[in-house]
Design a protein around this motif. Structure first.
Motif, PDB file in Angstrom:
ATOM      1  N   ARG A  47       0.795  -1.232   0.000  1.00 33.39           N
ATOM      2  CA  ARG A  47       0.000   0.000   0.000  1.00 33.39           C
ATOM      3  C   ARG A  47       0.824   1.278   0.000  1.00 33.39           C
ATOM      4  O   ARG A  47       0.360   2.305  -0.445  1.00 33.39           O
ATOM      5  CB  ARG A  47      -0.921   0.024   1.213  1.00 33.39           C
ATOM      6  CG  ARG A  47      -1.986  -1.036   1.147  1.00 33.39           C
ATOM      7  CD  ARG A  47      -2.879  -0.959   2.358  1.00 33.39           C
ATOM      8  NE  ARG A  47      -4.002  -1.828   2.175  1.00 33.39           N
ATOM      9  CZ  ARG A  47      -5.252  -1.421   2.214  1.00 33.39           C
ATOM     10  NH1 ARG A  47      -5.531  -0.178   2.471  1.00 33.39           N
ATOM     11  NH2 ARG A  47      -6.224  -2.271   2.027  1.00 33.39           N
ATOM     12  N   GLN A  48       2.034   1.214   0.547  1.00 33.37           N
ATOM     13  CA  GLN A  48       2.853   2.421   0.667  1.00 33.37           C
ATOM     14  C   GLN A  48       4.223   2.231   0.051  1.00 33.37           C
ATOM     15  O   GLN A  48       4.722   1.121  -0.038  1.00 33.37           O
ATOM     16  CB  GLN A  48       3.040   2.813   2.135  1.00 33.37           C
ATOM     17  CG  GLN A  48       1.828   3.393   2.783  1.00 33.37           C
ATOM     18  CD  GLN A  48       2.158   3.923   4.171  1.00 33.37           C
ATOM     19  OE1 GLN A  48       3.025   3.402   4.851  1.00 33.37           O
ATOM     20  NE2 GLN A  48       1.460   4.953   4.584  1.00 33.37           N
ATOM     21  N   SER A  49       4.792   3.347  -0.357  1.00 38.97           N
ATOM     22  CA  SER A  49       6.168   3.379  -0.818  1.00 38.97           C
ATOM     23  C   SER A  49       6.943   4.344   0.057  1.00 38.97           C
ATOM     24  O   SER A  49       6.397   5.318   0.560  1.00 38.97           O
ATOM     25  CB  SER A  49       6.243   3.852  -2.274  1.00 38.97           C
ATOM     26  OG  SER A  49       5.647   2.923  -3.138  1.00 38.97           O
ATOM     27  N   SER A  50       8.223   4.065   0.207  1.00 44.40           N
ATOM     28  CA  SER A  50       9.109   4.914   0.990  1.00 44.40           C
ATOM     29  C   SER A  50      10.340   5.212   0.149  1.00 44.40           C
ATOM     30  O   SER A  50      10.953   4.297  -0.405  1.00 44.40           O
ATOM     31  CB  SER A  50       9.503   4.191   2.275  1.00 44.40           C
ATOM     32  OG  SER A  50      10.496   4.901   2.966  1.00 44.40           O
ATOM     33  N   LEU A  51      10.677   6.477   0.020  1.00 46.97           N
ATOM     34  CA  LEU A  51      11.853   6.890  -0.733  1.00 46.97           C
ATOM     35  C   LEU A  51      12.812   7.628   0.180  1.00 46.97           C
ATOM     36  O   LEU A  51      12.386   8.446   0.996  1.00 46.97           O
ATOM     37  CB  LEU A  51      11.479   7.839  -1.874  1.00 46.97           C
ATOM     38  CG  LEU A  51      10.513   7.368  -2.941  1.00 46.97           C
ATOM     39  CD1 LEU A  51      10.289   8.483  -3.954  1.00 46.97           C
ATOM     40  CD2 LEU A  51      11.018   6.116  -3.617  1.00 46.97           C
ATOM     41  N   VAL A  52      14.095   7.364   0.022  1.00 41.58           N
ATOM     42  CA  VAL A  52      15.129   8.212   0.608  1.00 41.58           C
ATOM     43  C   VAL A  52      15.616   9.067  -0.541  1.00 41.58           C
ATOM     44  O   VAL A  52      16.041   8.554  -1.583  1.00 41.58           O
ATOM     45  CB  VAL A  52      16.282   7.376   1.209  1.00 41.58           C
ATOM     46  CG1 VAL A  52      17.419   8.294   1.633  1.00 41.58           C
ATOM     47  CG2 VAL A  52      15.781   6.563   2.385  1.00 41.58           C
ATOM     48  N   VAL A  53      15.502  10.371  -0.383  1.00 42.75           N
ATOM     49  CA  VAL A  53      15.871  11.295  -1.451  1.00 42.75           C
ATOM     50  C   VAL A  53      16.905  12.299  -0.968  1.00 42.75           C
ATOM     51  O   VAL A  53      16.987  12.612   0.218  1.00 42.75           O
ATOM     52  CB  VAL A  53      14.645  12.043  -2.017  1.00 42.75           C
ATOM     53  CG1 VAL A  53      13.660  11.092  -2.641  1.00 42.75           C
ATOM     54  CG2 VAL A  53      13.969  12.873  -0.951  1.00 42.75           C
ATOM     55  N   ARG A  54      17.666  12.802  -1.933  1.00 46.00           N
ATOM     56  CA  ARG A  54      18.617  13.874  -1.665  1.00 46.00           C
ATOM     57  C   ARG A  54      18.255  15.041  -2.560  1.00 46.00           C
ATOM     58  O   ARG A  54      18.085  14.896  -3.764  1.00 46.00           O
ATOM     59  CB  ARG A  54      20.041  13.435  -1.970  1.00 46.00           C
ATOM     60  CG  ARG A  54      21.037  14.561  -1.722  1.00 46.00           C
ATOM     61  CD  ARG A  54      22.442  14.145  -2.049  1.00 46.00           C
ATOM     62  NE  ARG A  54      23.357  15.215  -1.677  1.00 46.00           N
ATOM     63  CZ  ARG A  54      24.617  15.250  -2.042  1.00 46.00           C
ATOM     64  NH1 ARG A  54      25.122  14.280  -2.777  1.00 46.00           N
ATOM     65  NH2 ARG A  54      25.377  16.257  -1.669  1.00 46.00           N
ATOM     66  N   SER A  55      18.137  16.193  -1.961  1.00 48.62           N
ATOM     67  CA  SER A  55      17.851  17.414  -2.690  1.00 48.62           C
ATOM     68  C   SER A  55      18.746  18.517  -2.123  1.00 48.62           C
ATOM     69  O   SER A  55      18.686  18.788  -0.917  1.00 48.62           O
ATOM     70  CB  SER A  55      16.383  17.804  -2.541  1.00 48.62           C
ATOM     71  OG  SER A  55      16.136  19.040  -3.176  1.00 48.62           O
ATOM     72  N   PRO A  56      19.593  19.132  -2.944  1.00 48.07           N
ATOM     73  CA  PRO A  56      20.485  20.180  -2.446  1.00 48.07           C
ATOM     74  C   PRO A  56      19.757  21.299  -1.708  1.00 48.07           C
ATOM     75  O   PRO A  56      20.285  21.865  -0.763  1.00 48.07           O
ATOM     76  CB  PRO A  56      21.161  20.705  -3.710  1.00 48.07           C
ATOM     77  CG  PRO A  56      21.103  19.562  -4.662  1.00 48.07           C
ATOM     78  CD  PRO A  56      19.810  18.858  -4.357  1.00 48.07           C
ATOM     79  N   GLY A  57      18.529  21.574  -2.099  1.00 48.36           N
ATOM     80  CA  GLY A  57      17.752  22.614  -1.442  1.00 48.36           C
ATOM     81  C   GLY A  57      16.985  22.125  -0.229  1.00 48.36           C
ATOM     82  O   GLY A  57      16.275  22.884   0.414  1.00 48.36           O
ATOM     83  N   GLY A  58      17.110  20.848   0.107  1.00 45.67           N
ATOM     84  CA  GLY A  58      16.350  20.273   1.208  1.00 45.67           C
ATOM     85  C   GLY A  58      15.003  19.776   0.725  1.00 45.67           C
ATOM     86  O   GLY A  58      14.574  20.079  -0.381  1.00 45.67           O
ATOM     87  N   VAL A  59      14.352  19.002   1.554  1.00 45.71           N
ATOM     88  CA  VAL A  59      13.050  18.432   1.213  1.00 45.71           C
ATOM     89  C   VAL A  59      12.064  18.842   2.293  1.00 45.71           C
ATOM     90  O   VAL A  59      12.230  18.486   3.456  1.00 45.71           O
ATOM     91  CB  VAL A  59      13.122  16.895   1.118  1.00 45.71           C
ATOM     92  CG1 VAL A  59      11.773  16.329   0.722  1.00 45.71           C
ATOM     93  CG2 VAL A  59      14.194  16.461   0.135  1.00 45.71           C
TER      94      VAL A  59
END
Length: 87
Positions: A47-59
């Motif tokens: 039912r759910q997805s989980s992502l680890v993300v990197r964004s230079p501007g922050g998330v």
């Protein structure tokens, strides 16, 4: 951080932690990803997805990672890269 014989990420620890976050949403519903976001790791449940993300501007609107979770995400990614290259 070095994993799989390659540099995975470089920078000041506090800056890196600010740039990384875990996003959880209904399976596949990540329309709000920042345009500069790089997906480091993904897990999909029924039912759910989980992502680890990197964004230079922050998330914004996501859970910040601690150092251990960030390192584990990169280690997991390094383990998967040789499989992708072999395809």
């Amino acid at each position: 951080m070095l994993a799989g014989g390659r540099v995975q990420v470089v920078g000041d620890v506090d800056d890196l932690l600010t740039q990384h976050a875990r996003m959880v949403a209904d399976r596949g519903d990540f329309g709000a990803l920042p345009t500069d976001a790089e997906v480091i790791a993904a897990e999909h449940g029924s039912r759910q997805s989980s992502l680890v993300v990197r964004s230079p501007g922050g998330v914004t609107g996501a859970d910040r990672l601690d150092l251990e979770d960030m390192v584990l995400a990169y280690l997991g990614r390094a383990d998967e890269r040789p499989l992708e290259a072999a395809r």
